[in-house]
Design a protein around this motif. Structure first.
Motif, mmCIF file in Angstrom:
data_model
loop_
_atom_site.group_PDB
_atom_site.id
_atom_site.type_symbol
_atom_site.label_atom_id
_atom_site.label_comp_id
_atom_site.label_asym_id
_atom_site.label_seq_id
_atom_site.Cartn_x
_atom_site.Cartn_y
_atom_site.Cartn_z
ATOM 1 N N MET A 58 0.822 -1.205 0.000
ATOM 2 C CA MET A 58 0.000 0.000 0.000
ATOM 3 C C MET A 58 0.861 1.262 0.000
ATOM 4 S SD MET A 58 -3.196 -0.937 2.537
ATOM 5 C CE MET A 58 -2.185 -1.517 3.918
ATOM 6 N N PHE A 59 1.985 1.223 0.679
ATOM 7 C CA PHE A 59 2.823 2.411 0.791
ATOM 8 C C PHE A 59 3.331 2.839 -0.581
ATOM 9 C CE2 PHE A 59 6.785 4.711 1.510
ATOM 10 C CZ PHE A 59 6.442 5.577 2.535
ATOM 11 N N ALA A 291 1.283 9.540 8.670
ATOM 12 C CA ALA A 291 -0.089 9.051 8.816
ATOM 13 C C ALA A 291 -1.072 9.968 8.096
ATOM 14 C CB ALA A 291 -0.455 8.946 10.297
ATOM 15 N N GLU A 292 -0.917 11.268 8.272
ATOM 16 C CA GLU A 292 -1.815 12.221 7.622
ATOM 17 C C GLU A 292 -1.727 12.092 6.110
ATOM 18 O OE1 GLU A 292 -2.554 17.061 7.176
ATOM 19 O OE2 GLU A 292 -1.179 16.302 8.717
ATOM 20 N N GLY A 298 -5.592 7.952 0.677
ATOM 21 C CA GLY A 298 -6.569 6.885 0.522
ATOM 22 C C GLY A 298 -6.158 5.515 1.001
ATOM 23 N N ILE A 299 -5.318 5.437 2.047
ATOM 24 C CA ILE A 299 -4.879 4.126 2.519
ATOM 25 C C ILE A 299 -6.050 3.304 3.055
ATOM 26 C CG2 ILE A 299 -4.274 4.894 4.858
ATOM 27 C CD1 ILE A 299 -1.906 2.895 4.723
ATOM 28 N N ASP A 300 -7.054 3.958 3.626
ATOM 29 C CA ASP A 300 -8.185 3.211 4.186
ATOM 30 C C ASP A 300 -8.974 2.487 3.085
ATOM 31 O OD1 ASP A 300 -7.520 3.994 6.739
ATOM 32 O OD2 ASP A 300 -8.828 5.743 6.706
ATOM 33 N N SER A 301 -9.246 3.202 1.997
ATOM 34 C CA SER A 301 -9.994 2.571 0.907
ATOM 35 C C SER A 301 -9.143 1.509 0.218
ATOM 36 C CB SER A 301 -10.459 3.617 -0.106
ATOM 37 O OG SER A 301 -9.363 4.315 -0.661
ATOM 38 N N ARG A 302 -7.836 1.750 0.120
ATOM 39 C CA ARG A 302 -6.963 0.749 -0.509
ATOM 40 C C ARG A 302 -6.894 -0.512 0.352
ATOM 41 N NH1 ARG A 302 -5.877 -2.139 -4.524
ATOM 42 N NH2 ARG A 302 -3.709 -2.780 -4.822
ATOM 43 N N ALA A 303 -6.808 -0.356 1.669
ATOM 44 C CA ALA A 303 -6.779 -1.512 2.565
ATOM 45 C C ALA A 303 -8.081 -2.306 2.459
ATOM 46 C CB ALA A 303 -6.543 -1.058 3.994
ATOM 47 N N ARG A 321 -1.729 -1.765 7.827
ATOM 48 C CA ARG A 321 -2.220 -0.389 7.752
ATOM 49 C C ARG A 321 -2.001 0.331 9.075
ATOM 50 N NH1 ARG A 321 -5.569 2.105 10.429
ATOM 51 N NH2 ARG A 321 -6.555 4.035 9.697
ATOM 52 N N MET A 322 -2.327 -0.344 10.169
ATOM 53 C CA MET A 322 -2.157 0.281 11.476
ATOM 54 C C MET A 322 -0.692 0.583 11.764
ATOM 55 S SD MET A 322 -3.300 1.609 14.157
ATOM 56 C CE MET A 322 -5.035 1.236 13.888
ATOM 57 N N ARG A 323 0.188 -0.282 11.329
ATOM 58 C CA ARG A 323 1.617 -0.045 11.556
ATOM 59 C C ARG A 323 2.090 1.209 10.809
ATOM 60 N NH1 ARG A 323 6.319 -4.652 10.678
ATOM 61 N NH2 ARG A 323 8.045 -3.472 11.624
#
Length: 350
Positions: A58-59, A291-292, A298-303, A321-323
Motif C-alpha cells: 500500500m505504501f 499518517a496524515e 486513501g490508505i483506508d480505501s486501498r486496505a 495499515r495500522m503499523r
C-alpha cells in the motif's frame, strides 16, 4: 582493496585516527555507512530494520498514485522517476505498477552506490538506470524524486556547547575503542542565533550533506520541472539534542561500537530541508505526519479493497495499515518540493 589486505573498517579507522588525530563525527558516519550498505541487505526480518515499503504494498502504491496525480495535473509532461537509496526496489516496483494504471510509465533512475543492493533492485525493477550521485540524473525531462528514509543516513556534524562556547565533536580511538571527544571551537556564526547561548552540554546536529543534496535536486526541479517527496523521521528545527543512533538486529546499538556493522542514522531537520529547497527556487510543502499523508492519499480505501480481494489476509492487511499510520505514522514526517508552476501536491493542500 579488500579487508583482507587493509584490515577491517574499524582497523582502518583506528589507524587513520592514530596517525592523524580524531576525526569529525560526519567523517566517521560517512565511512561507517558506506561500508555498511555496500556489504549487506539490511532489510527484513533477517536484517537490521524494516522500512514502510517492506511492510505493505500500500505504501509504494499510494506514493505512485501521488506522483501520477501530480503529473496529470501538471499537464502530463515528459518525466523520469528517481528514487534515492531504493533499498530492495520494493517502493519503486509498487509505485510503478500503480502509476502504469494511471497512464504514467516513466524511465526509472536509481541513486545507489551499493553493488549488492543494485542487484536486488534490478530483480524488482528491470531496466532501471543507476547513478552514484544526483549529478548524472537526466537533465532534459522533469523529475519525480522520492526519498524514503534516505536523508537520515547522510552524515551529520555534531557541535557541542561548552562553557567557553561551541566546539566540533570528534571521534577518537583508544585501544580500539571509539569514543566521542570535544574538538576545536567553532565560530558562533555557524550556530542559529536562538541556540547560541544554550546550556553547557547541549548538542546541535547539522548536515551539510543534506543541504547540498536538497539544493542540487531543487535546482534541477527549478530548471527542469517536477517534484520531490521526502519521507523520514525528523523534526522542525533548529533544535538541540543528540539523535545519532545505531540500529542492529532490529534493536538499538552503540553508534561508536563496530563501525560499519550498524546502520547509523540521525533525525532530519525538515526546516533546513525546506530552506534549502526554497533557496533554489522551488516550493516546499509540509512537513506533515506520514499518517496524515497516507490517510489523505486513501490508505483506508486501498486496505479495504485488498481485504475484499483476499479475505484470508484481511487481518494482516489491517495490521499493516495500522503499523503505517500508528506509531510509525507519527514518527515519520513527509515533505514535498515542487517546481515553479507545478500544482499543489496531493496530501499537502488545505
Amino acid at each position: 582493496m579488500s579487508d583482507d589486505v587493509e584490515g577491517t573498517l574499524p582497523d582502518r579507522l583506528a589507524r587513520a585516527i592514530t596517525m592523524a588525530g580524531p576525526i569529525p563525527v560526519s567523517q566517521y558516519m560517512a565511512a561507517a555507512n558506506a561500508h555498511y550498505y555496500a556489504t549487506r541487505d539490511p532489510l527484513g526480518a533477517g536484517g537490521d530494520f524494516v522500512t514502510a515499503p517492506e511492510i505493505s504494498q500500500m505504501f509504494g502504491e499510494l506514493v505512485g498514485l501521488w506522483a501520477a496525480d501530480l503529473w496529470d495535473r501538471a499537464g502530463r509532461p515528459a518525466v523520469a522517476w528517481v528514487e534515492l537509496g531504493p533499498g530492495r526496489g520494493t517502493l519503486s516496483a509498487d509505485a510503478l505498477r500503480a502509476m502504469a494504471k494511471a497512464g504514467l510509465a516513466p524511465a526509472v533512475h536509481f541513486v545507489e552506490t551499493s553493488p549488492l543492493l543494485r542487484g536486488l533492485q534490478a530483480e524488482r525493477v528491470p531496466g532501471a538506470t543507476w547513478h552514484d550521485s544526483i549529478d548524472t540524473l537526466p537533465d532534459d525531462v522533469a523529475l519525480i524524486v522520492v526519498a524514503n528514509e534516505f536523508f537520515d543516513a547522510l552524515p551529520i556534524r555534531q557541535l557541542v556547547r561548552r562553557s567557553d562556547g561551541w566546539h566540533e565533536r570528534l571521534v577518537a580511538c583508544q585501544d580500539t575503542l571509539f569514543l566521542p571527544v570535544v574538538g576545536k571551537s567553532v565560530p558562533d556564526e555557524v550556530i542559529p542565533e536562538p541556540l547560541r547561548d544554550a546550556a553547557a552540554g547541549a548538542i546541535l546536529e547539522v548536515s551539510t550533506a543534506v543541504v547540498t543534496t536538497v539544493r542540487g535536486l531543487a535546482g534541477r526541479l527549478a530548471r527542469q520541472g517536477g517534484a520531490m517527496l521526502a519521507i523520514d523521521y525528523g523534526h522542525e528545527g533548529p533544535a538541540l539534542g543528540e539523535t545519532l543512533q545505531a540500529v542492529r538486529g532490529h534493536g538499538f546499538a552503540n553508534p561508536f561500537e563496530t563501525p560499519g556493522e550498524n546502520d547509523l542514522t540521525a533525525h532530519v531537520d525538515f526546516t533546513t530541508v525546506a530552506a534549502a529547497a526554497q533557496a533554489a527556487g522551488t516550493t516546499a510543502w509540509g512537513p506533515i505526519e506520514q499518517a496524515e499523508l497516507l490517510v489523505k492519499l486513501g490508505i483506508d480505501s486501498r486496505a479495504a479493497t485488498l481485504a475484499r480481494a483476499r479475505p484470508d489476509l484481511a487481518e494482516r492487511i489491517a495490521a499493516d495499515r495500522m503499523r503505517l499510520v500508528g506509531e510509525m505514522g507519527s514518527l515519520f514526517k513527509a515533505m514535498a518540493v515542487t517546481a515553479p508552476g507545478w500544482p499543489t501536491p496531493a496530501g499537502f493542500g488545505a
